[in-house]
Design a protein around this motif. Structure first.
Motif, PDB file in Angstrom:
ATOM      1  N   GLN A   1       0.668   1.994   0.450  1.00 30.61           N
ATOM      2  CA  GLN A   1      -0.758   2.288   0.552  1.00 30.61           C
ATOM      3  C   GLN A   1      -1.592   1.018   0.389  1.00 30.61           C
ATOM      4  O   GLN A   1      -2.610   0.836   1.081  1.00 30.61           O
ATOM      5  CB  GLN A   1      -1.141   3.310  -0.516  1.00 30.61           C
ATOM      6  CG  GLN A   1      -2.568   3.821  -0.421  1.00 30.61           C
ATOM      7  CD  GLN A   1      -2.851   4.831  -1.497  1.00 30.61           C
ATOM      8  OE1 GLN A   1      -2.759   4.524  -2.694  1.00 30.61           O
ATOM      9  NE2 GLN A   1      -3.183   6.050  -1.100  1.00 30.61           N
TER      10      GLN A   1
ATOM     11  N   THR B   1      -1.329  -1.024   3.603  1.00 26.21           N
ATOM     12  CA  THR B   1      -2.083  -0.395   4.683  1.00 26.21           C
ATOM     13  C   THR B   1      -3.573  -0.651   4.532  1.00 26.21           C
ATOM     14  O   THR B   1      -4.272  -0.987   5.501  1.00 26.21           O
ATOM     15  CB  THR B   1      -1.813   1.116   4.706  1.00 26.21           C
ATOM     16  OG1 THR B   1      -0.417   1.340   4.917  1.00 26.21           O
ATOM     17  CG2 THR B   1      -2.603   1.800   5.818  1.00 26.21           C
ATOM     18  N   ARG B   2      -4.081  -0.506   3.312  1.00 30.27           N
ATOM     19  CA  ARG B   2      -5.504  -0.695   3.076  1.00 30.27           C
ATOM     20  C   ARG B   2      -5.937  -2.133   3.360  1.00 30.27           C
ATOM     21  O   ARG B   2      -6.980  -2.368   3.978  1.00 30.27           O
ATOM     22  CB  ARG B   2      -5.849  -0.309   1.647  1.00 30.27           C
ATOM     23  CG  ARG B   2      -5.800   1.185   1.403  1.00 30.27           C
ATOM     24  CD  ARG B   2      -6.048   1.502  -0.051  1.00 30.27           C
ATOM     25  NE  ARG B   2      -6.069   2.953  -0.278  1.00 30.27           N
ATOM     26  CZ  ARG B   2      -6.155   3.510  -1.468  1.00 30.27           C
ATOM     27  NH1 ARG B   2      -6.228   2.753  -2.542  1.00 30.27           N
ATOM     28  NH2 ARG B   2      -6.174   4.823  -1.595  1.00 30.27           N
TER      29      ARG B   2
ATOM     30  N   ASP C   1      -5.831  -2.737   7.161  1.00 32.68           N
ATOM     31  CA  ASP C   1      -6.981  -2.094   7.786  1.00 32.68           C
ATOM     32  C   ASP C   1      -8.276  -2.851   7.488  1.00 32.68           C
ATOM     33  O   ASP C   1      -9.223  -2.814   8.285  1.00 32.68           O
ATOM     34  CB  ASP C   1      -7.116  -0.643   7.309  1.00 32.68           C
ATOM     35  CG  ASP C   1      -6.009   0.260   7.830  1.00 32.68           C
ATOM     36  OD1 ASP C   1      -5.290  -0.163   8.767  1.00 32.68           O
ATOM     37  OD2 ASP C   1      -5.847   1.378   7.301  1.00 32.68           O
TER      38      ASP C   1
ATOM     39  N   HIS D   1     -13.105   1.720   0.222  1.00 31.98           N
ATOM     40  CA  HIS D   1     -11.923   2.417  -0.305  1.00 31.98           C
ATOM     41  C   HIS D   1     -11.392   3.380   0.740  1.00 31.98           C
ATOM     42  O   HIS D   1     -12.158   4.047   1.423  1.00 31.98           O
ATOM     43  CB  HIS D   1     -12.277   3.197  -1.569  1.00 31.98           C
ATOM     44  CG  HIS D   1     -12.500   2.337  -2.761  1.00 31.98           C
ATOM     45  ND1 HIS D   1     -11.486   1.922  -3.576  1.00 31.98           N
ATOM     46  CD2 HIS D   1     -13.634   1.794  -3.264  1.00 31.98           C
ATOM     47  CE1 HIS D   1     -11.974   1.180  -4.551  1.00 31.98           C
ATOM     48  NE2 HIS D   1     -13.273   1.081  -4.381  1.00 31.98           N
ATOM     49  N   ALA D   2     -10.068   3.476   0.844  1.00 26.98           N
ATOM     50  CA  ALA D   2      -9.466   4.502   1.689  1.00 26.98           C
ATOM     51  C   ALA D   2      -9.592   5.839   0.971  1.00 26.98           C
ATOM     52  O   ALA D   2      -9.653   5.897  -0.256  1.00 26.98           O
ATOM     53  CB  ALA D   2      -8.002   4.172   1.953  1.00 26.98           C
TER      54      ALA D   2
ATOM     55  N   HIS E   1      -3.796   6.294  -6.597  1.00 22.61           N
ATOM     56  CA  HIS E   1      -4.897   5.502  -6.053  1.00 22.61           C
ATOM     57  C   HIS E   1      -4.765   4.061  -6.507  1.00 22.61           C
ATOM     58  O   HIS E   1      -4.429   3.788  -7.646  1.00 22.61           O
ATOM     59  CB  HIS E   1      -6.221   6.081  -6.530  1.00 22.61           C
ATOM     60  CG  HIS E   1      -7.412   5.294  -6.048  1.00 22.61           C
ATOM     61  ND1 HIS E   1      -7.765   5.258  -4.726  1.00 22.61           N
ATOM     62  CD2 HIS E   1      -8.281   4.513  -6.719  1.00 22.61           C
ATOM     63  CE1 HIS E   1      -8.833   4.492  -4.598  1.00 22.61           C
ATOM     64  NE2 HIS E   1      -9.163   4.018  -5.786  1.00 22.61           N
TER      65      HIS E   1
ATOM     66  N   ALA F   1      -8.773  -1.186  -3.494  1.00 24.03           N
ATOM     67  CA  ALA F   1      -8.553  -1.734  -2.159  1.00 24.03           C
ATOM     68  C   ALA F   1      -9.517  -2.852  -1.856  1.00 24.03           C
ATOM     69  O   ALA F   1     -10.045  -2.955  -0.760  1.00 24.03           O
ATOM     70  CB  ALA F   1      -8.704  -0.627  -1.117  1.00 24.03           C
TER      71      ALA F   1
END
Length: 325
Positions: free
Chosen positions: A267, A270-271, A274, A299-300, A308, A311
């Motif tokens: 995660q 990925t964040r 992105d 934030h995603a 969590h 990010a």
């Protein structure tokens, strides 16, 4: 096949270029293909022959070695227009070092076998530095006779060459490797962020941590690099490792194996990817905890399926999908 077969090489990137250099140094006649010839100029200047298409590379070589970036590149080079598979014939040997889904390797092996050729999936680990020094570790999947035929060539840039099992087994083990690298990098980044907030002396802390059970290759690499922001693309980028994580997820899902730790680490990758930080070195995963940039990276959405993680990351960095090894 002669003692020094004609070798066709495709994928002379961060990892592939030093591999190809070592094959030339070992005395092999080397043919290379690249969509951008400038990328292999160092090889052609050293004596390699540039060919226009993957099909020509296959037709003019005894062994074709690839070190391709990802599954998309593998599909294009092997199966696309003027691709490798259509040009191979009995006695040909294909060796691919890229990291991609094992199912793709099995499909390529079947199509190669239909034409009398062999296929070995041979992902490596060790990174660009060990590629230059010829000290990579190779984990190979394929028939024993194909593996043994490839071994002398692999020895030009690999210190350890391990036959894991049938086609696809090398990639399966590489995905386990990438799962561990992903988790270890995330853990090292989190440790670096905590050390930064506590104001601990980095070099002293590293000496202590690397002397006991907390030690890992990724901790050794990431400290103190994690605390030195850099936008320079490297051979081990956040985006590159993030792309490979898709294949890890595919394999575990196919096995109906619910991973717990890996999704939390993934995660963060990925964040940051992105957010535009995919081209940063993996050590910069610690920037996910950097308050300085919190206003620039959203934030995603939080879900109940994974913990969590903050990010926050630099919003502007060069994109890259170079693989972390």
């Amino acid at each position: 096949m002669s003692a020094l077969p004609r070798v066709g090489f495709v994928g002379a990137g961060v990892m592939g270029l030093p591999m190809a250099r070592r094959l030339l140094a070992a005395g092999h006649r080397l043919l290379v293909h690249a969509r951008t010839p400038a990328k292999v100029a160092a090889l052609t200047e050293a004596g390699a022959e540039l060919v226009e298409t993957p099909a020509q590379l296959a037709a003019d070589s005894d062994v074709i070695i690839g070190c391709l970036l990802d599954e998309k590149a593998v599909q294009e080079v092997y199966l696309g227009q003027d691709g490798i598979i259509a040009a191979v014939h009995a006695g040909h040997l294909l060796v691919e070092h890229g990291t991609f889904a094992p199912r793709v390797a099995r499909g390529l092996a079947e199509q190669a076998a239909d034409r009398g050729a062999g296929f070995v999936d041979a992902p490596v680990t060790g990174g660009p530095q060990r590629a230059h020094s010829g000290k990579l570790t190779c984990m190979a999947g394929g028939r024993t006779e194909h593996f043994e035929a490839a071994r002398p060539l692999l020895a030009a840039y690999c210190r350890e060459i391990i036959h894991v099992g049938p086609v696809g087994a090398g990639l399966e083990l590489k995905l386990v490797n990438q799962l561990l690298v992903s988790v270890h990098v995330a853990a090292a980044a989190e440790a670096a962020a905590l050390m930064d907030r506590l104001g601990l002396p980095v070099e002293l802390a590293k000496r202590v941590l690397m002397s006991g059970w907390a030690a890992s290759a990724m901790l050794d690499y990431c400290l103190p690099a994690a605390l030195t922001p850099s936008a320079a693309p490297t051979g081990a980028t956040i985006g590159g490792l993030s792309a490979v994580q898709d294949a890890v997820d595919e394999v575990s899902s196919a096995l109906d194996l619910p991973l717990r730790v890996f999704p939390a680490a993934r995660q963060i990758f990925t964040r940051l990817t992105d957010a535009g930080a995919g081209g940063r070195d993996i050590a910069q995963l610690a920037r996910a905890y950097d308050r300085e940039h919190s206003a620039h990276v959203p934030h995603a959405p939080h879900t109940s399926h994974a913990p969590h993680a903050p990010a926050h990351a630099p919003a502007h960095a060069p994109s890259s999908t170079v693989e972390a090894n």
